[in-house]
Design a protein around this motif. Structure first.
Motif, PDB file in Angstrom:
ATOM      1  N   UNK A  11     -14.048  -0.741 -18.647  1.00  0.00           N
ATOM      2  CA  UNK A  11     -14.411   0.678 -18.157  1.00  0.00           C
ATOM      3  C   UNK A  11     -13.191   1.107 -17.369  1.00  0.00           C
ATOM      4  N   UNK A  12     -12.178   0.468 -16.955  1.00  0.00           N
ATOM      5  CA  UNK A  12     -10.783   0.789 -16.232  1.00  0.00           C
ATOM      6  C   UNK A  12     -10.321   1.997 -17.198  1.00  0.00           C
ATOM      7  N   UNK A  13      -9.862   2.937 -16.468  1.00  0.00           N
ATOM      8  CA  UNK A  13      -9.090   4.039 -17.044  1.00  0.00           C
ATOM      9  C   UNK A  13      -7.650   3.474 -17.301  1.00  0.00           C
ATOM     10  N   UNK A  14      -7.135   3.978 -18.448  1.00  0.00           N
ATOM     11  CA  UNK A  14      -5.829   3.622 -18.977  1.00  0.00           C
ATOM     12  C   UNK A  14      -4.903   4.890 -19.078  1.00  0.00           C
ATOM     13  N   UNK A  15      -3.611   4.707 -19.409  1.00  0.00           N
ATOM     14  CA  UNK A  15      -2.815   5.768 -19.730  1.00  0.00           C
ATOM     15  C   UNK A  15      -2.928   6.562 -21.163  1.00  0.00           C
ATOM     16  N   UNK A  16      -3.627   5.464 -21.945  1.00  0.00           N
ATOM     17  CA  UNK A  16      -3.606   6.232 -23.330  1.00  0.00           C
ATOM     18  C   UNK A  16      -4.766   5.425 -24.239  1.00  0.00           C
ATOM     19  N   UNK A  17      -5.158   6.220 -25.165  1.00  0.00           N
ATOM     20  CA  UNK A  17      -6.295   5.291 -25.981  1.00  0.00           C
ATOM     21  C   UNK A  17      -5.752   4.472 -26.819  1.00  0.00           C
ATOM     22  N   UNK A 165     -21.317   9.200 -18.015  1.00  0.00           N
ATOM     23  CA  UNK A 165     -21.503  10.688 -17.933  1.00  0.00           C
ATOM     24  C   UNK A 165     -20.996  11.219 -16.711  1.00  0.00           C
ATOM     25  N   UNK A 166     -21.545  10.833 -15.625  1.00  0.00           N
ATOM     26  CA  UNK A 166     -21.266  11.279 -14.346  1.00  0.00           C
ATOM     27  C   UNK A 166     -19.960  10.874 -13.531  1.00  0.00           C
ATOM     28  N   UNK A 167     -19.368   9.946 -14.089  1.00  0.00           N
ATOM     29  CA  UNK A 167     -18.179   9.273 -13.366  1.00  0.00           C
ATOM     30  C   UNK A 167     -16.754   9.392 -14.212  1.00  0.00           C
ATOM     31  N   UNK A 174     -20.882  17.303 -15.833  1.00  0.00           N
ATOM     32  CA  UNK A 174     -21.661  18.075 -16.911  1.00  0.00           C
ATOM     33  C   UNK A 174     -21.206  18.274 -18.319  1.00  0.00           C
ATOM     34  N   UNK A 175     -19.770  18.062 -18.494  1.00  0.00           N
ATOM     35  CA  UNK A 175     -18.946  18.443 -19.360  1.00  0.00           C
ATOM     36  C   UNK A 175     -19.645  18.068 -20.968  1.00  0.00           C
ATOM     37  N   UNK A 176     -19.925  16.774 -21.031  1.00  0.00           N
ATOM     38  CA  UNK A 176     -20.506  16.204 -22.039  1.00  0.00           C
ATOM     39  C   UNK A 176     -21.897  16.877 -22.691  1.00  0.00           C
TER      40      UNK A 176
END
Length: 214
Positions: A11-17, A165-167, A174-176
């Motif tokens: 779940x952690x954010x990374x710099x790139x896919x 979807x909320x975080x 609400x973008x999605x």
């Protein structure tokens, strides 16, 4: 790393896919064991949603499992009589594990962007996504790619956690769901189902969306 920490790392954010894909490659051998021990019911929910759309003739329904991973959703679809299922995932390590299960006809190692694969439009009766909406996973634009690849009358089925979807930056505010609504307003698909379900992943609830292409 224990299973709870590994799920948190996913779940952690990374710099790139690409960095995220490398993480899944490294996790592939232990993924099934650790996710099952953590109570992952999302794939069964996803397959049940597809089952409900097709009371019969399931053996002719062509399905694309996006973010297929090691094949959890494919295994559940097979239980319901769906046999024409392809897998798409950018992690070759995960697809190698999925291949061993023998539940997919074709395994496509690619991101879910039009430029990253050669799937022609109007190919699939159903596109499913389960667990693909966490940090640096599927962009909102994947919804338009789903519409492009679905046959007229085909279904888009997605299961995820409302929490994501909320975080997640890509989806929050609400973008999605707003893009889902925008596509519906354009007359390209219609909403069939939106339902909150308990026990999606351990104690966390899930949300299931079903849209039908016009």
């Amino acid at each position: 790393m224990d299973n709870t920490k590994r799920v948190s790392e996913a779940y952690k954010k990374t710099e790139s896919r690409e960095e995220k894909t490398q993480f899944y490659d490294s996790w592939s051998k232990m993924y099934d064991q650790e996710m099952n021990s953590y109570g992952y019911k999302g794939p069964a929910m996803t397959a049940s949603a597809v089952r409900d759309l097709y009371p019969d003739s399931r053996d002719v329904v062509r399905i694309l499992d996006v973010a297929a991973g090691t094949g959890f959703v494919g295994e559940e679809l097979i239980k319901h009589g769906f046999v024409k299922v392809d897998a798409l995932d950018p992690s070759q390590g995960m697809l190698d594990e999925a291949r061993e299960k023998g539940v997919y006809q074709e395994l496509i190692c690619a991101y879910f962007d039009e430029k990253d694969h050669t799937i022609p439009p109007d190919t699939y009766d159903v596109i499913v996504v389960c667990g693909g909406c966490t940090n640096v996973h599927l962009p909102c634009s994947c919804l338009r790619e789903a519409v492009r690849l679905l046959k007229p009358g085909g279904y888009f089925v997605m299961a995820t956690r409302p929490f994501h979807l909320n975080t997640v930056d890509e989806y929050k505010e609400g973008r999605f769901e707003n893009l889902m609504d925008e596509i519906e307003e354009e007359g390209k698909w219609k909403k069939i189902r939106k339902e909150i379900l308990p026990g999606y992943h351990a104690e966390h609830e899930g949300i299931v969306f079903v849209y039908q292409k016009k």
